[in-house]
Design an enzyme around this catalytic site. Structure first.
Site, mmCIF file in Angstrom:
data_model
loop_
_atom_site.group_PDB
_atom_site.id
_atom_site.type_symbol
_atom_site.label_atom_id
_atom_site.label_comp_id
_atom_site.label_asym_id
_atom_site.label_seq_id
_atom_site.Cartn_x
_atom_site.Cartn_y
_atom_site.Cartn_z
ATOM 1 N N GLU A 82 39.948 -22.478 53.494
ATOM 2 C CA GLU A 82 40.280 -22.002 54.835
ATOM 3 C C GLU A 82 41.438 -21.009 54.783
ATOM 4 O O GLU A 82 42.410 -21.203 54.063
ATOM 5 C CB GLU A 82 40.682 -23.184 55.731
ATOM 6 N N ARG A 92 36.038 -31.935 70.052
ATOM 7 C CA ARG A 92 34.680 -31.925 70.611
ATOM 8 C C ARG A 92 34.117 -33.337 70.588
ATOM 9 O O ARG A 92 33.264 -33.709 71.383
ATOM 10 C CB ARG A 92 33.790 -30.970 69.805
ATOM 11 N N CYS A 145 40.748 -31.863 60.920
ATOM 12 C CA CYS A 145 41.001 -31.072 59.706
ATOM 13 C C CYS A 145 41.978 -29.945 59.980
ATOM 14 O O CYS A 145 42.954 -29.757 59.249
ATOM 15 C CB CYS A 145 39.695 -30.520 59.129
ATOM 16 N N HIS A 170 37.237 -26.919 53.053
ATOM 17 C CA HIS A 170 36.132 -27.681 53.637
ATOM 18 C C HIS A 170 34.961 -27.717 52.647
ATOM 19 O O HIS A 170 34.715 -26.728 51.941
ATOM 20 C CB HIS A 170 35.656 -27.026 54.943
HETATM 21 N N1 PCA Z 1 36.253 -33.288 58.701
HETATM 22 C C1 PCA Z 1 36.713 -33.200 60.061
HETATM 23 C C2 PCA Z 1 37.836 -34.188 60.176
HETATM 24 C C3 PCA Z 1 37.765 -35.024 58.962
HETATM 25 C C4 PCA Z 1 36.816 -34.349 58.072
HETATM 26 O O1 PCA Z 1 36.552 -34.681 56.914
HETATM 27 C C5 PCA Z 1 37.079 -31.776 60.481
HETATM 28 O O2 PCA Z 1 36.521 -30.826 59.912
HETATM 29 O O3 PCA Z 1 37.911 -31.612 61.364
#
Ligand code: PCA
Length: 218
Positions: A82, A92, A145, A170
């Site tokens: 990111e 959401r 996240c 991610h």
């Molecule tokens: N993904 C979520 C929160 C925890 C995770 O593993 C997100 O992308 O916000």
């Protein structure tokens, strides 16, 4: 001198899933030695607020020189470092404690955004070279996240220690998760673990990121 520590965080499952690939992957790297550094894995609650307190405690305990937080991004086909954390919580769905903040700052009075201090372009280059599909992501969303990513970058900016770098990656669903959601992409655990090894190794080695596009048209 003790060896430098790398903190990798993953999340507990959320959104009705039985597992979270981020925790499955980072825990596989707990204790991994890379150069003179040692990786420490910690599991973080998928709960606004609590996630930041757990991250703070882990940083206080370990005093890492590098922090990479990892989270599940169901629906994404690639490993995605990111670029930017934004100062907004907008759930959401509910978090694991039933919380659903809407348009609240992660940290009141803090800047609107922070950039990752990981070499995200170099990580993407090295992941692709290693055969792992990867792209820069320009949004970590507005759920837990992004919340954790923002809290991490704010803490590092405010309290240092200087030179500690951090960011967020991610990752896709695991195949066993995607099997419940026909048509959704996935990536096997071994590939994700390899990808995180690359992300750590590149982050430790590269201090000046590449000038190579990772942009998006929309
Ligand atoms: N993904 C979520 C929160 C925890 C995770 O593993 C997100 O992308 O916000």
């Amino acid at each position: 001198m003790t060896s430098p520590r790398v903190l990798l965080t993953g999340f507990e499952p959320f959104g009705g899933e039985a597992i979270n690939p981020s925790w499955e992957a980072v825990r596989a790297l707990d204790g991994w030695r890379v150069g003179d550094a040692t990786v420490h894995a910690r599991r973080i609650a998928c709960v606004f607020g609590q996630a930041l307190r757990e991250l703070d405690a882990a940083i206080d305990e370990l005093q890492p020189t590098l922090v990479i937080a990892v989270g599940q991004a169901g629906g994404r086909a690639e490993v995605t470092p990111e670029r930017v954390a934004i100062n907004i919580d907008d759930g959401r769905i509910c978090d694991n404690a039933g919380g659903q903040p809407i348009d609240e700052p992660v940290v009141a009075g803090a800047p609107a955004a922070y950039f990752s201090t990981l070499p995200i372009k170099a990580i993407v280059r090295d992941l692709r070279a290693a055969g792992v599909p990867a792209s820069v992501s320009n949004s970590a969303g507005t759920f837990v996240c992004n919340h954790l990513f923002f809290g991490l970058m704010h803490r590092l900016a405010m309290r240092g220690p200087a030179g500690v770098r951090g960011g967020f990656v991610h990752i896709p669903f695991l195949p066993e998760q995607a099997a419940r959601w026909p048509g959704q992409p996935s990536m096997g655990l071994a590939a994700v673990v390899d990808a995180l090894r690359v992300a750590v190794g590149t982050s430790l080695a590269v201090h000046q990121d590449l000038r190579e596009t990772g942009g998006a048209l929309h």
